[in-house]
Design a protein around this motif. Structure first.
Motif, short mmCIF file in Angstrom:
data_model
loop_
_atom_site.label_atom_id
_atom_site.label_comp_id
_atom_site.label_asym_id
_atom_site.label_seq_id
_atom_site.Cartn_x
_atom_site.Cartn_y
_atom_site.Cartn_z
N ASP A 61 -4.97 -27.89 -12.33
CA ASP A 61 -4.02 -26.91 -12.96
C ASP A 61 -4.70 -26.34 -14.31
O ASP A 61 -4.74 -25.11 -14.76
N ILE A 113 -6.88 -23.37 -13.23
CA ILE A 113 -5.94 -22.27 -12.58
C ILE A 113 -5.68 -21.65 -13.88
O ILE A 113 -5.73 -20.32 -13.98
N ALA A 140 -3.60 -15.51 -7.49
CA ALA A 140 -2.78 -16.33 -6.80
C ALA A 140 -3.31 -17.85 -6.30
O ALA A 140 -2.63 -18.51 -5.55
N ALA A 141 -4.50 -18.28 -6.71
CA ALA A 141 -4.91 -19.32 -6.47
C ALA A 141 -4.23 -20.54 -6.90
O ALA A 141 -3.58 -20.39 -7.98
N GLN A 142 -4.15 -21.55 -6.24
CA GLN A 142 -3.33 -22.80 -6.40
C GLN A 142 -4.31 -23.93 -6.64
O GLN A 142 -5.33 -24.08 -6.04
N PRO A 143 -3.87 -25.12 -7.23
CA PRO A 143 -4.49 -26.28 -7.36
C PRO A 143 -4.80 -26.95 -5.83
O PRO A 143 -3.96 -26.67 -5.34
#
Length: 147
Positions: A52, A55, A130-133
């Motif tokens: 997190d 991000i 738009a990247a997510q963990p």
């Protein structure tokens, strides 16, 4: 005339071993050695793990170490191939100059500093909004090839 031919033939046969001892043969041998380059990953994460906080920050720093063996005194090409989708850009440090990659591959000529070279690259993966963990394949592929 038959007898004189026989004498000449006998003289040539008797002289042949003497002439054989004095004969010289010259020839040239050449070989073509194909250019070869091998890149070995010494240290590199198997995956890019995004937290997190990565991000939130918008980037993830990773370092990797490589070994290149080559047989060309002119050097080799280092290929940096970004994998699209996870990052907006990739900043690469550890080369002669800092490099910033977008979506395009890059080949960089590396001068010869010996047949065996070890080096470290530092990557800053600037993340796509738009990247997510999670865990992902490393967003760059590094290879080497002959010139």
């Amino acid at each position: 005339m038959g007898r004189s031919m026989g004498v000449v033939a006998l003289a040539v046969l008797l002289a042949a071993p003497v002439l054989a001892d004095q004969a010289q043969t010259r020839f040239t041998v050449s070989a073509v050695v194909p250019k070869r380059v091998t890149l070995t990953v010494l240290e590199q994460p198997a995956q890019l793990v995004l937290s997190d906080s990565d991000i939130e920050r918008g980037y993830k720093d990773v370092s990797a170490r490589y070994r290149v063996q080559h047989n060309d005194r002119n050097g080799y090409l280092l290929h940096l191939v970004p994998r699209v989708g996870l990052t907006r850009q990739i900043e690469v440090r550890g080369l002669a100059a800092e490099v910033v990659l977008g979506d395009a591959d890059l080949a960089i000529r590396q001068a010869s500093t010996g047949r065996l070279q070890e080096f470290e690259l530092a990557f800053r993966f600037v993340l796509d909004p738009a990247a997510q963990p999670g865990s992902y394949a490393l967003p760059i592929h590094v290879t080497a090839a002959p010139l």
